[in-house]
Design an enzyme around this catalytic site. Structure first.
Site, PDB file in Angstrom:
ATOM      1  N   GLN A 200      27.094  55.000  16.319  1.00  0.00           N
ATOM      2  CA  GLN A 200      27.477  54.612  17.676  1.00  0.00           C
ATOM      3  C   GLN A 200      26.557  53.534  18.264  1.00  0.00           C
ATOM      4  O   GLN A 200      27.028  52.502  18.749  1.00  0.00           O
ATOM      5  CB  GLN A 200      27.469  55.852  18.583  1.00  0.00           C
ATOM      6  CG  GLN A 200      28.508  56.896  18.214  1.00  0.00           C
ATOM      7  CD  GLN A 200      28.523  58.036  19.215  1.00  0.00           C
ATOM      8  OE1 GLN A 200      29.162  57.942  20.265  1.00  0.00           O
ATOM      9  NE2 GLN A 200      27.805  59.109  18.917  1.00  0.00           N
TER      10      GLN A 200
ATOM     11  N   THR B  90      15.293  62.001  20.396  1.00  0.00           N
ATOM     12  CA  THR B  90      16.255  62.931  20.988  1.00  0.00           C
ATOM     13  C   THR B  90      15.624  63.975  21.899  1.00  0.00           C
ATOM     14  O   THR B  90      14.435  64.291  21.774  1.00  0.00           O
ATOM     15  CB  THR B  90      17.001  63.661  19.846  1.00  0.00           C
ATOM     16  OG1 THR B  90      17.846  64.687  20.377  1.00  0.00           O
ATOM     17  CG2 THR B  90      16.015  64.331  18.900  1.00  0.00           C
ATOM     18  N   ASP B  91      16.443  64.524  22.780  1.00  0.00           N
ATOM     19  CA  ASP B  91      16.038  65.646  23.623  1.00  0.00           C
ATOM     20  C   ASP B  91      15.799  66.915  22.812  1.00  0.00           C
ATOM     21  O   ASP B  91      15.163  67.853  23.290  1.00  0.00           O
ATOM     22  CB  ASP B  91      17.109  65.930  24.679  1.00  0.00           C
ATOM     23  CG  ASP B  91      18.468  66.225  24.053  1.00  0.00           C
ATOM     24  OD1 ASP B  91      19.005  65.347  23.350  1.00  0.00           O
ATOM     25  OD2 ASP B  91      18.993  67.339  24.249  1.00  0.00           O
TER      26      ASP B  91
ATOM     27  N   LYS C 150      13.157  65.198  13.742  1.00  0.00           N
ATOM     28  CA  LYS C 150      12.935  64.084  14.658  1.00  0.00           C
ATOM     29  C   LYS C 150      11.500  64.075  15.178  1.00  0.00           C
ATOM     30  O   LYS C 150      10.907  63.013  15.404  1.00  0.00           O
ATOM     31  CB  LYS C 150      13.925  64.158  15.819  1.00  0.00           C
ATOM     32  CG  LYS C 150      15.384  63.959  15.418  1.00  0.00           C
ATOM     33  CD  LYS C 150      15.663  62.575  14.856  1.00  0.00           C
ATOM     34  CE  LYS C 150      15.662  61.518  15.918  1.00  0.00           C
ATOM     35  NZ  LYS C 150      16.057  60.178  15.379  1.00  0.00           N
TER      36      LYS C 150
ATOM     37  N   THR D  51      22.091  63.179  11.883  1.00  0.00           N
ATOM     38  CA  THR D  51      22.425  63.760  13.187  1.00  0.00           C
ATOM     39  C   THR D  51      23.298  65.010  13.108  1.00  0.00           C
ATOM     40  O   THR D  51      23.762  65.498  14.147  1.00  0.00           O
ATOM     41  CB  THR D  51      23.142  62.720  14.068  1.00  0.00           C
ATOM     42  OG1 THR D  51      24.316  62.252  13.387  1.00  0.00           O
ATOM     43  CG2 THR D  51      22.230  61.540  14.364  1.00  0.00           C
TER      44      THR D  51
ATOM     45  N   TYR E  90      16.924  70.046  12.940  1.00  0.00           N
ATOM     46  CA  TYR E  90      17.156  68.666  13.385  1.00  0.00           C
ATOM     47  C   TYR E  90      16.032  68.210  14.314  1.00  0.00           C
ATOM     48  O   TYR E  90      15.442  67.141  14.128  1.00  0.00           O
ATOM     49  CB  TYR E  90      18.507  68.553  14.082  1.00  0.00           C
ATOM     50  CG  TYR E  90      18.697  67.253  14.823  1.00  0.00           C
ATOM     51  CD1 TYR E  90      18.808  66.042  14.135  1.00  0.00           C
ATOM     52  CD2 TYR E  90      18.765  67.217  16.217  1.00  0.00           C
ATOM     53  CE1 TYR E  90      18.972  64.837  14.810  1.00  0.00           C
ATOM     54  CE2 TYR E  90      18.931  66.027  16.902  1.00  0.00           C
ATOM     55  CZ  TYR E  90      19.043  64.850  16.194  1.00  0.00           C
ATOM     56  OH  TYR E  90      19.193  63.661  16.868  1.00  0.00           O
TER      57      TYR E  90
END
Length: 284
Positions: free
Chosen positions: A11, A96-97, A124, A57, A120
């Site tokens: 994206q 990422t959060d 990260k 992801t 995940y």
């Protein structure tokens, strides 16, 4: 400014290609399971800056593929960051959060302790730590709830299900900031440009759409804007179990990004209008 982008079909990578004349590398040109190949690609292209928009992801799948996720999200960014440090060029890395545990109900500042809930998030976190240790010119940009007219994301899923069904149960106790890939891409480009002349701005930053909402509220706005008549019932996360735990609180304090780079949080409702228009143009 010659910018090298890792990622081609994701994206944010697609948005970067739409907004700037970048060199985008897909898996065929730079496989993130081979960190040394990523490093070699940077040396070969000799860019003025690098943006890593590629990642593993698959949040639930990562629970059974943590070694692979850690290579793609940890070892590959480390290799990229080390070469960028060697060449003294800016490296913008999207995170990422999910590095947070989602506790409490306040936005997480950039210096909040990290405590990933799953594989995940841990992968990260490894990448973030490695980028910082590399000692180069860098920006780690944490974001959340990425959506666009492309790929698999919440907006695309809701549009499909909203037409197929009369009613949906949507989680309402997870709160975060939906963020358009186009907005993330624009932020990355601005940050890379500023870092080139002001390397002292290196650090960790947050960037997400505003206002913060639940998944259920986000879905209602999607249906309202798309003119879809589908009833939504709010449910707790406990009624929608997934292999990987999701942070209940994905609110990010983005004030430092605005203070340092002059980049404000975008209104995701306006970004959603653009996404829906783009989808309509692709599938009239």
């Amino acid at each position: 400014m010659k910018i090298l982008v890792f990622g081609k079909t994701g994206q944010v990578a697609r948005a970067l290609q739409a907004q700037a004349d970048v060199i985008a590398l897909g898996r065929a040109e730079a496989d993130l399971t081979d960190p040394e190949a990523c490093a070699a690609a940077i040396r070969a292209h000799a860019p003025a800056a690098v943006i890593n928009a590629a990642a593993y992801t698959a949040v639930d799948k990562a629970e059974n593929e943590e070694t692979l996720a850690s290579c793609i999200n940890g070892a590959a960014p480390e290799a990229m960051a080390l070469v960028c440090a060697e060449l003294r060029i800016p490296f913008v890395h999207i995170s990422t959060d999910y590095v947070f545990d989602g506790a409490d109900d306040q936005p997480f500042p950039v210096d909040a302790p990290t405590a990933p809930l799953g594989a995940y998030g841990r992968s990260k976190q490894i990448g973030e730590d490695a980028v910082r240790r590399a000692g180069g010119i860098y920006a780690i940009l944490r974001t959340s709830w990425v959506v666009s007219a492309y790929g698999n994301n919440f907006v695309k899923t809701m549009l499909r299900l909203g037409v197929e069904r009369d009613a949906l149960n949507i989680v309402a106790d997870q709160i975060g900031g939906p963020t358009a890939a186009a907005d993330i891409a624009a932020a990355c480009l601005q940050i890379a440009e500023q870092l080139q002349s002001m390397p002292e701005k290196s650090g960790i930053y947050h960037f997400s759409g505003t206002p913060d909402v639940s998944w259920a509220r986000f879905a209602r706005e999607i249906f309202d804007q798309a003119g879809i008549g589908c009833d939504i019932t709010d449910i707790p996360s406990s009624q929608y179990p997934t292999p990987a735990l999701r942070p209940a609180n994905s609110r990010l304090d983005c004030s430092r990004t605005q203070q340092v780079f002059g980049i404000a949080r975008p209104d995701w409702r306006e970004s959603l209008k653009k996404i829906l228009t783009e989808i309509e143009a692709e599938h009239p």
